[in-house]
Design a protein around this motif. Structure first.
Motif, PDB file in Angstrom:
ATOM      1  N   PRO A  32       0.848  -1.195   0.000  1.00 57.36           N
ATOM      2  CA  PRO A  32       0.000   0.000   0.000  1.00 57.36           C
ATOM      3  C   PRO A  32       0.878   1.238   0.000  1.00 57.36           C
ATOM      4  O   PRO A  32       2.038   1.178   0.409  1.00 57.36           O
ATOM      5  CB  PRO A  32      -0.771  -0.131   1.312  1.00 57.36           C
ATOM      6  CG  PRO A  32       0.077  -0.996   2.190  1.00 57.36           C
ATOM      7  CD  PRO A  32       0.896  -1.865   1.291  1.00 57.36           C
ATOM      8  N   GLU A  33       0.336   2.322  -0.470  1.00 53.15           N
ATOM      9  CA  GLU A  33       1.131   3.546  -0.476  1.00 53.15           C
ATOM     10  C   GLU A  33       1.536   3.855   0.959  1.00 53.15           C
ATOM     11  O   GLU A  33       0.792   3.573   1.900  1.00 53.15           O
ATOM     12  CB  GLU A  33       0.315   4.695  -1.059  1.00 53.15           C
ATOM     13  CG  GLU A  33      -0.967   4.923  -0.282  1.00 53.15           C
ATOM     14  CD  GLU A  33      -1.659   6.221  -0.654  1.00 53.15           C
ATOM     15  OE1 GLU A  33      -0.962   7.238  -0.784  1.00 53.15           O
ATOM     16  OE2 GLU A  33      -2.891   6.190  -0.819  1.00 53.15           O
ATOM     17  N   HIS A  34       2.712   4.408   1.102  1.00 50.98           N
ATOM     18  CA  HIS A  34       3.188   4.660   2.458  1.00 50.98           C
ATOM     19  C   HIS A  34       2.350   5.747   3.104  1.00 50.98           C
ATOM     20  O   HIS A  34       2.208   6.847   2.595  1.00 50.98           O
ATOM     21  CB  HIS A  34       4.649   5.091   2.434  1.00 50.98           C
ATOM     22  CG  HIS A  34       5.132   5.433   3.810  1.00 50.98           C
ATOM     23  ND1 HIS A  34       5.372   4.474   4.746  1.00 50.98           N
ATOM     24  CD2 HIS A  34       5.371   6.618   4.405  1.00 50.98           C
ATOM     25  CE1 HIS A  34       5.752   5.056   5.865  1.00 50.98           C
ATOM     26  NE2 HIS A  34       5.761   6.360   5.685  1.00 50.98           N
ATOM     27  N   ARG A  35       1.753   5.380   4.235  1.00 54.99           N
ATOM     28  CA  ARG A  35       0.995   6.370   4.980  1.00 54.99           C
ATOM     29  C   ARG A  35       1.686   6.565   6.297  1.00 54.99           C
ATOM     30  O   ARG A  35       2.094   5.595   6.940  1.00 54.99           O
ATOM     31  CB  ARG A  35      -0.425   5.874   5.229  1.00 54.99           C
ATOM     32  CG  ARG A  35      -1.216   5.588   3.984  1.00 54.99           C
ATOM     33  CD  ARG A  35      -2.513   4.926   4.346  1.00 54.99           C
ATOM     34  NE  ARG A  35      -2.273   3.828   5.293  1.00 54.99           N
ATOM     35  CZ  ARG A  35      -3.040   3.570   6.336  1.00 54.99           C
ATOM     36  NH1 ARG A  35      -4.091   4.327   6.590  1.00 54.99           N
ATOM     37  NH2 ARG A  35      -2.782   2.559   7.134  1.00 54.99           N
ATOM     38  N   GLU A  36       1.806   7.778   6.722  1.00 52.81           N
ATOM     39  CA  GLU A  36       2.427   7.993   8.022  1.00 52.81           C
ATOM     40  C   GLU A  36       1.412   7.698   9.113  1.00 52.81           C
ATOM     41  O   GLU A  36       0.277   8.167   9.052  1.00 52.81           O
ATOM     42  CB  GLU A  36       2.901   9.441   8.158  1.00 52.81           C
ATOM     43  CG  GLU A  36       3.758   9.593   9.400  1.00 52.81           C
ATOM     44  CD  GLU A  36       4.054  11.038   9.731  1.00 52.81           C
ATOM     45  OE1 GLU A  36       3.202  11.898   9.454  1.00 52.81           O
ATOM     46  OE2 GLU A  36       5.131  11.292  10.279  1.00 52.81           O
ATOM     47  N   THR A  37       1.799   6.868  10.067  1.00 56.11           N
ATOM     48  CA  THR A  37       0.943   6.632  11.220  1.00 56.11           C
ATOM     49  C   THR A  37       1.766   6.896  12.467  1.00 56.11           C
ATOM     50  O   THR A  37       2.985   7.040  12.394  1.00 56.11           O
ATOM     51  CB  THR A  37       0.444   5.175  11.267  1.00 56.11           C
ATOM     52  OG1 THR A  37       1.546   4.348  11.631  1.00 56.11           O
ATOM     53  CG2 THR A  37      -0.121   4.733   9.945  1.00 56.11           C
TER      54      THR A  37
END
Lengths: 554, 313, 254, 108
Positions: A16-21
């Protein structure tokens, strides 16, 4: 574990596209140990609390093993006494009290009110460090001799006669107390000042109300315990003090001061659990909680009434009979706000859209166990009956039904509910349901026989007992094994899911209301991309689902 | 099955049936409530389980219902309180004609003294059908005297007296246990209570000679030279003790106090704490010279001094 | 701290960026990242401090209830034991603490008016008064040690320093021991609070020196002030309760 | 912007801090000193049970002055008042409910 992972590599999923968490924005140790992010602090609490519950559980198993036979043949009497003391102290101070507020409260409370963090993030971290310090000291005490006074530390046994490590334990309680004071203080202020625009008091989720009521107790009761154990430690270390009857001290005063905290403390343990249940009932029946404001105010009523009843622990202590009357009548009155909650939760299900997901099974388990725990409280509040019941296994069973059956069941329900939001993974549903069922059965098998054996005359804190109590004790020990297996299964399922569970990226996997479901899963470090603006009541499920055909007359 | 697994201990005192009645009432009530609510929740969950295309209802709440389900539990709760209080006060108020036993807890034994002077450790022999009052204290930590068959229990507190009374109704052998955690051998602080027919009790008494506490108390009273000051006539420096037990005495510096066990105990250990009006504060303390048992004997002796007898010279 | 890769779709004025608190957004440098504005921040500080003080009330409350119970059980012993304390020193200390409360209030006022010299001078004065209090307390404690009035094996073993009451009533000595235990516990916990307060003031002084406290943002100064005043209030009760109980009996020392 | 509490009826908005005139502070401290002297003087007189009452009334008055003026509660938001009030209420609960045991122990 790793071998298995090699043997059965998971199918490749398109990255998945890198999402900042909040989990992945920094992986360093430092970023965890010095974090001021309430979500990460919640996770830190989860890890430490899990560690302590394992230790407390181990002690519980040793107790149950010893009680398989009437004779004290497995452990020395003194060892047994130390073990039940450590079981009580560890479970109460390091699991039941910080459990829901520390883990779930820290994680979801700021999300629920639409805040970027709690009001005092650094104090929040400090609170965890104090907690860990207290915990490490406890382990140190346990490893270097232990303490055998029971978690109640009654003087003068604790202050003068016991030759175990009472002073160190008292200091440990003193330190740990400040952790819960600071958490309470933080939540109080957070609820007052950090609510998002439009989040009025009567739009707050009920979990916030109960966390608020809990915090009130944390702030106002805990310091009294702190000073009490401080006096105890002084008496212990310097051999001077105020609880020694040989020089005019009154041991009953210790009981008053101790229970001034320790009775409200049981509401510190159960109120947040009730808050979790409110969330779960609403989410899984997709309905607004019936009588929202009554449920909200019943939390405050319980918090306040809880301060006025401590003397019911002292009906046979030599306390004045008239004081006993006052404490008794106020105690039975707590049944009212408690009943209000139960009835409202039940009424909420009416015309709901109920999904039997794992968290909801925990809700049903909570109903059963907490009801039993609650009504048996009335047995003990009736003074005449308490003469017989006091300090016997009926009491033990009663508070395990409330604390474990109530608080721990709700805690597991809440953990399953918010798990996908916390970690972005879903646990195995079938295993989750099975665990809930095993816990329910195992719990009743463990603790129901204790009501009977208590009324029959088995005192608590007995290392050896009369032979006629054996049958019920064997049942209880057998149940404990099942119960332990249930908790283990639930825990393993959750741990398993961290690596192998289905990835959850949708914001609202349960289709629930609440601001915590409107943010990304798992949330970004500062919770919300845009500070939310609240325009609806809490639990506006009707608005959410009324697109479909309306149900019934409404 | 039920014989193997009884649900209650034997019921052997006048108090026990009262406790059992309340207990069974609550068992039935709470079973109805628990099963009722749980089944209602389960039924509603199943009846309104999620079905595609069916939206949940929208109900705010109902003030009427809220009041109703606050009121009903409230009334029930107050009822339970009242019943519980009634039972409690039966146990709190001993009848007039009682046999006085003195009990002292000590790690890890129970020391009992009969009205006729026999002493026992851990076990207890009592006659059936007689009201018995325990005056209890502890020599070290908190203990709690519990006879499940009597449904009675009371803590023993060092430094003061607590009281408990009962009347056994059924001859037999019953457990005595310490219910307040008191240290390493807490679970060994147990004994058996033998409830005997009156004649059997007499037989037991004669087989276990001992001095009646008031007789022992009288000897102590003489040996400790209490007698020199507490008698009328020349050399009297303290109040006379005949016939004063249970009465109110005026104190030096105002105030009054009931002459009871607690006051006698205090006067022996701390003579100057409350001085009777008209006397000088000159008595020495006997703290360290007399133990709890001996104080109880002195108390028993002073209690026995009815108006006619007077202090023997 | 990492920089965010996702694009915030809307301009979010109240969001102060990720991690680094409040830089470069035109915010007041004293505004922490999770607050919207200074007022919200100040309100949080004020409420937090008052909640903390409520906690302190209960903390001292535990000592007060012990004191009340024993005073009620042993009124004579307590009254006569109180006369073994040094009332002039206690009264002096009361005045010293009240004076420190005034200087503290003036220091906070200096924050509100933005006068740095006022802040510095008044904080120094507060620290000085606080230390004076502790020094006086030290001498009082030392005197009690010398006179064997500290609970312990030699308690009241010096006939020169017990009042005639206790010579006549040796059975009340254990109760006097309880009084002195509570005396040391209550004034000791209070003195510990004073020590913390003095440390706090030193830290606040250093921050004031850097010019951190301006009218629109001097929360730390104000909150420290609340703490200081609270400690003063505790003493306002301790003084009459502990020192003056049996003053009218006239068998006092000093 | 955000919905945090504004004590109702507060005259001042924003984050202005109330600046108290110096004369008020000096007035208060004078009263406090006078009351301290009064508490010592009255303690020397034998008023029987009233010694305690007088001492407590004076102490409460002093504490109230410090709370209201030095601690600015007089100009604070409602919630601060509530917090001060609750701490007093809970302190009273501790005292009252403990003492009801001690004071009623002597009753038959």
């Amino acid at each position: 574990m790793s071998a298995q992972a090699v043997a059965a590599p998971r199918e490749k999923v398109a990255a998945p596209e890198h999402r900042e968490t909040y989990l992945n924005h920094d992986y360093s140790w430092k970023s965890w140990l010095f974090t001021v992010d309430h979500k990460r602090i919640g996770i830190l609490y989860l890890l430490t609390v899990a560690f302590f519950v394992a230790i407390g559980g181990l002690f519980a198993m040793m107790i149950r093993a010893e009680l398989l036979t009437p004779k004290g043949d497995m452990l020395e009497a003194e060892t047994y006494n130390k073990i039940f003391t450590m079981h009580g102290a560890v479970m109460i101070f390091f699991f039941l009290i910080p459990g829901v507020p520390g883990v779930l409260g820290n994680f979801v409370l700021p999300l629920m009110i639409g805040a970027r963090d709690v009001a005092f993030p650094k104090i929040n971290l400090l609170s965890w460090y104090i907690f860990v310090t207290g915990g490490l000291l406890t382990l140190f005490v346990a490893a270097t001799g232990g303490v055998d006074t029971g978690w109640t530390f009654y003087a003068p046994y604790s202050s003068t006669y016991s030759n175990t490590r009472v002073a160190e334990t008292a200091i440990m309680v003193f330190i740990t107390g400040f952790s819960s004071i600071l958490t309470g203080l933080n939540f109080l202020v957070t609820v007052h000042t950090m609510r998002a625009p439009g989040m009025t008091w009567f739009r707050l989720p009920l979990f916030v109300w109960s966390a608020y009521a809990t915090s009130l107790i944390n702030v106002l009761a805990t310091p009294v315990l702190a000073i009490t154990v401080l006096l105890l430690a002084l008496e212990r270390i310097f051999h001077i003090g105020i609880f020694d009857p040989r020089v005019g001290g009154d041991p009953i005063l210790f009981e008053h001061m101790f229970w001034f905290y320790s009775h409200p403390a049981v509401y510190i343990m159960i109120l947040p659990a009730m808050g979790v249940i409110s969330e779960l009932v609403a989410a899984f029946s997709r309905k607004r909680i019936f009588g929202y404001s009554f449920v909200a105010f019943s939390s405050l009523a319980i918090a306040v009434l809880g301060f006025l009843v401590w003397g019911h622990h002292m009906f046979v202590s030599g306390q004045s009979a008239y004081a006993g009357l006052v404490f008794s009548v106020l105690t039975v009155l707590i049944a009212v706000p408690t009943a209000v909650k139960i009835f409202n939760w039940t009424a909420t299900l009416y015309q709901g859209s109920v999904e039997f997901a794992t968290p909801f099974l925990y809700v049903l388990a909570f109903f059963g166990l907490f009801l039993i725990g609650g009504v048996t409280g009335l047995f003990l509040a009736a003074m005449g009956l308490d003469i017989h019941m006091h300090d016997n296994y009926f009491v033990v069973s009663h508070f395990h039904y409330v604390m474990v059956g109530g608080m721990v069941t709700a805690f597991f329900g809440g953990l399953h509910y918010w798990w996908p939001k916390m970690f972005g993974r879903m646990y195995n549903e079938a295993a989750g349901k099975l665990a809930a069922l095993v816990i329910f059965v195992g719990f009743n098998l463990t603790f129901f026989p204790q009501f009977i054996v208590g009324y029959m005359g088995m005192p608590r804190r007995y290392h050896a007992y009369a032979p006629e109590f054996q049958t019920l004790n064997v049942l209880s020990s057998g149940g404990a094994v099942i119960l332990g297996a249930g908790y283990l299964l639930a825990a393993l399922n959750l741990i398993w899911s961290l690596k192998f569970g289905k990835v959850v990226t949708e914001r609202n996997p349960w289709g629930a209301t609440g601001l915590e479901w409107e943010t990304q899963t798992p949330p970004i470090p500062h919770n919300f991309e845009v500070t939310p603006r609240v325009t609806q009541e809490a639990y506006a499920y009707h608005e959410m689902y009324s697109g479909k055909e309306a149900h019934g007359v409404h | 099955m039920l014989q193997e697994l009884p649900l209650t201990p034997p019921s052997a005192s006048t108090f026990a049936p009262q406790v059992d009645a309340l207990y069974w009432f609550l068992v039935i009530l709470s079973t109805v409530v628990t099963v009722g609510i749980f089944c209602a929740a389960l039924f509603l969950s199943i009846r309104y389980r999620r079905k595609p295309g069916v939206a949940p209802g929208n109900i705010e709440g109902s003030l009427k219902l809220e009041l109703l389900w606050s009121f009903i539990p409230g009334v029930l709760a107050i009822g339970i309180f009242a019943w519980g209080a009634k039972v409690y006060f039966y146990a709190a108020k001993p009848p007039k004609d009682v046999m006085d036993f003195y009990v002292s807890g000590k790690q890890w034994m129970w020391k009992v003294q009969h009205p006729t002077g026999q002493k026992e450790i851990n076990d207890l022999h009592i006659p059936v059908g007689r009201a018995i009052r325990f005056t209890m204290t502890s020599e070290d930590v908190l203990h709690s005297y519990w006879v499940p068959a009597f449904r009675l229990k009371k803590d023993t507190v060092p430094g003061r007296y607590t009281e408990m009374w009962f009347q056994a109704t059924k001859p037999g052998k019953y457990h005595i246990q310490c219910a307040e955690y008191c240290g390493t051998k807490h679970s060994g602080m147990i004994g058996e209570c033998y409830v005997l027919e009156p004649e059997e009790y007499q037989r037991w008494l004669s087989g276990n000679t001992g001095e009646a506490p008031e007789v022992a108390g009288q000897k102590l009273f003489e040996n400790l030279r209490c007698v020199t000051c507490h008698m009328a006539g020349q050399g009297q420096r303290g109040p006379e003790l005949t016939g004063v037990y249970g009465t109110k005495v005026q104190l030096e510096g105002g105030g009054e106090v009931v002459m009871n066990d607690e006051y006698i105990r205090e006067s022996v250990l701390k003579p100057l704490a409350k001085v009777v009006k008209g006397f000088q504060p000159v008595m020495n303390t006997y703290e360290g010279q007399v133990g709890e048992e001996e104080i109880m004997q002195l108390v028993a002796y002073i209690k026995s001094l009815k108006a006619q007898g007077g202090v023997k010279q | 701290m990492s920089t965010s890769t996702h694009a915030a779709p809307v301009a979010v004025p109240q969001q102060a960026g990720h991690g680094a608190p409040g830089h470069g957004h035109g915010h007041h440098p004293g505004l922490a990242h999770h607050f919207d504005d200074l007022e919200q921040q100040r309100d949080s500080a004020v409420y937090g401090m008052w909640a903390f003080l409520a906690q302190e009330v209960m903390f001292f409350g535990g000592l007060f209830i012990a004191y009340i119970v024993y005073r009620n059980l042993y009124p004579e012993a307590f009254a006569h034991a109180s006369n073994l304390l040094n009332v002039p020193l206690g009264a002096t200390n009361t005045a010293v603490l009240l004076a420190s409360s005034l200087t503290m209030a003036l220091a906070v006022r200096g924050g509100a008016t933005g006068s740095k010299p006022t802040q510095l001078i008044m904080l120094l004065a507060t620290i000085a008064f606080g230390l004076t209090f502790l020094v006086v307390k030290y001498f009082e404690y030392a005197e009690k040690f010398e006179h064997h009035l500290v609970p312990g094996p030699t308690f009241m073993s010096d006939p020169a320093h017990v009042s005639p009451f206790f010579t006549a009533h040796p059975e009340e000595i254990p109760h006097a021991r309880i009084f002195f235990f509570l005396y040391f516990a209550m004034t000791g916990v209070h003195a510990a609070h004073m020590l913390v307060g003095a440390g706090l003031m030193a830290w606040i002084f250093l921050r004031a020196k850097k010019g951190e406290f301006v009218p629109e943002h001097h929360d730390a100064l104000e909150m420290s002030g609340l703490y200081w005043h609270f400690v003063d209030i505790v003493w306002i009760f301790l003084f009459p309760m502990i020192y003056l109980l049996g003053y009218h009996f006239g068998d006092h020392h000093g | 912007m955000s919905q945090h509490e504004h004590g109702s009826g507060q005259a001042h908005g924003g984050h202005h801090v109330h600046v108290v005139p110096l004369s008020l502070y000096f007035g208060i401290i004078t009263v406090l000193f006078v009351l301290t002297a009064a508490t010592v003087i009255t303690a020397k007189m034998d008023l029987g049970a009233y010694n305690t009452v007088v001492a407590l009334v004076i102490a409460i008055t002093k504490a109230t002055l410090v709370v209201l003026y030095f601690m600015h509660v007089r100009w604070s938001k409602k919630l601060v008042w509530i917090m001060v009030g609750s701490s007093l209420v809970w302190f009273s609960i501790l005292i009252a409910f403990t003492m009801q045991d001690y004071l009623s122990r002597g009753w038959g």
